[in-house]
Design an enzyme around this catalytic site. Structure first.
Site, mmCIF file in Angstrom:
data_model
loop_
_atom_site.group_PDB
_atom_site.id
_atom_site.type_symbol
_atom_site.label_atom_id
_atom_site.label_comp_id
_atom_site.label_asym_id
_atom_site.label_seq_id
_atom_site.Cartn_x
_atom_site.Cartn_y
_atom_site.Cartn_z
ATOM 1 N N ASN A 113 51.628 65.115 55.120
ATOM 2 C CA ASN A 113 52.397 64.249 54.220
ATOM 3 C C ASN A 113 51.655 62.960 53.884
ATOM 4 O OD1 ASN A 113 54.655 66.016 54.096
ATOM 5 N ND2 ASN A 113 55.355 65.253 56.084
ATOM 6 N N HIS A 159 50.550 60.535 55.733
ATOM 7 C CA HIS A 159 50.762 59.326 56.522
ATOM 8 C C HIS A 159 50.371 59.617 57.966
ATOM 9 C CE1 HIS A 159 55.227 60.752 56.705
ATOM 10 N NE2 HIS A 159 54.523 61.340 57.633
ATOM 11 N N CYS A 216 52.619 54.281 57.872
ATOM 12 C CA CYS A 216 51.400 53.543 57.531
ATOM 13 C C CYS A 216 50.319 54.535 57.138
ATOM 14 C CB CYS A 216 50.941 52.657 58.681
ATOM 15 S SG CYS A 216 50.443 53.550 60.167
#
Length: 419
Positions: free
Chosen positions: A315, A317, A352
């Site tokens: 995904n 991240h 993040c």
């Protein structure tokens, strides 16, 4: 019994109440009747003449020696049991080999039965897994702990265990037909650009597996609120059935484009509900959020943590497992050397990416839980944005507890009892 079966192949045992019948030569069995043939003596050889004072009986039978012939007369007195000649006895090495083979086979069979009796699926089913498995709502996988998955303590690391938990969840989605386009995405989720994100994770470790151990992981899904689902895991030792680790998690829907949380659309809920188990979590959730603490009061801070390309998941991240490693980066080294992590609670606040720079902060929690030391953790960006909050408990090494899961009654989504 085993030895008797082996020897019976070499020594036939007569039926009860029967006795061997004498042969034509008196008390000798017919199979052992001696037959003598006069042999011609070559020229130049010695000629032996029978001694007239020879004993009149041999083995209970009267013997008259005459030239070239042997006559026996039945002795009316009681005769001893017939004797077998050495050249008619079985090969003792073959007999011993047969007996040894039978005993070895029996020992292997008992060993297999003993191991089967300790399999987890034959132990007391405290959470009703057997019934859930029959409904097809539990995914069961086995893993062997590899040498590259252990740490300095020669036990599997917490990151290794979390990776195995995630792997079983993905495989569970595939087995349920929820692996449409991505990890665990249903057709309705793909249609609405939705993905799963982990929001909370709880782990309790009774004992860490070591190198060479084979563990079995059972996992199942249940509903969690209006925007997500929960996943539970039980990790047990395949040889003993001992429950090593319990874990539970909460997953939420997030829009892949806007990166915001989303409620479950009706069509997605219809796709997921048949696969949910109405069961209490293996770890009780007190629904209390982790309290934030002042970074200035932190006892240990590790700055300058940056993600690598390999830290990203599908995904795009940072993987949830990587956050755990960053949290432990700020633990005091003396704690890591003398204690082991036995309880972990993690709340994921934000994601993040590659350009993020983080700092890990750890503070001692003054409260105690049965003599265990507790710590509070905060993982945040350099601008002060919280990414992860966590709480951990530590105990002295080699002081594992035999945690037990309380008996509970659960129901599947179709109303079947699983207790």
């Amino acid at each position: 019994m085993v030895a008797a079966a082996a020897t019976s192949a070499f020594f036939p045992v007569p039926a009860p109440g029967t006795s061997p019948k004498p042969g034509k030569s008196g008390n000798w069995p017919s199979s052992l009747s001696p037959t003598f043939k006069p042999k011609s003596i070559p020229n130049g050889g010695f000629q032996v003449k029978a001694n007239a004072s020879a004993h009149p009986k041999a083995n209970g039978s009267a013997v008259n020696l005459k030239s070239g012939s042997l006559n026996t007369q039945e002795d009316t007195s009681s005769s001893p049991p017939p004797r077998a000649f050495l050249n008619q006895l079985p090969d003792w090495s073959m007999l011993l080999t047969a007996i040894t083979t039978v005993f070895v086979a029996a020992e292997k069979q008992w060993t297999m039965l003993d191991r089967k009796s300790k399999r987890p699926d034959m132990l007391v089913d405290s959470v009703g897994l057997k019934s859930i498995v029959r409904d097809g709502l539990v995914s069961r996988h086995s893993f062997s702990i590899r040498s590259y998955e252990i740490g300095a303590d020669r036990t599997a690391s917490i990151e290794t265990l979390m990776n195995h938990l995630q792997e079983t969840t993905i495989n569970h989605c595939k087995s349920l037909g929820l692996h449409n386009d991505g990890f665990g995405r249903t057709p309705g989720m793909c249609k609405n650009d939705l993905i799963w994100v982990l929001t909370k994770m709880q782990i309790m470790v009774n004992r860490y597996p070591t190198w060479g151990d084979t563990v079995e992981i059972n996992t199942w899904f249940s509903q969690s609120g209006k925007i997500g689902m929960a996943s539970d895991w039980l990790i047990s030792d395949c040889n003993t059935g001992e429950i090593l680790i319990r874990a539970t998690s909460v997953w939420a829907m997030m829009n892949q484009k806007t990166r915001r949380f989303s409620r479950l659309p009706y069509e997605v809920r219809q796709e997921l509900t048949p696969h949910f188990v109405d069961s209490p979590h293996v770890i009780e959730d007190n629904d209390q959020k982790l309290r934030k603490f002042d970074v200035k009061t932190g006892d240990s801070i590790r700055k300058g943590l940056t993600p690598r390309w390999n830290d990203l998941d599908v995904n795009q991240h940072v993987s949830n497992v990587k956050y755990i490693g960053w949290i432990l980066e700020s633990m005091p080294i003396e704690v890591l050397e003398t204690q082991e992590l036995c309880s972990l609670t993690v709340e994921y606040r934000r994601e993040c990416g590659m350009d993020s720079v983080l700092e890990s902060v750890t503070a001692v929690d003054p409260s105690e839980n049965g003599g265990r030391s507790q710590y509070k953790h905060l993982l945040r960006l350099e601008d002060g944005t919280d990414i992860v909050k966590s709480r951990t408990e530590w105990r002295p090494k080699n002081a594992g507890t035999n945690g037990a899961i309380s008996t509970s009654t659960a129901k599947t989504s179709n109303g079947n009892s699983v207790s």
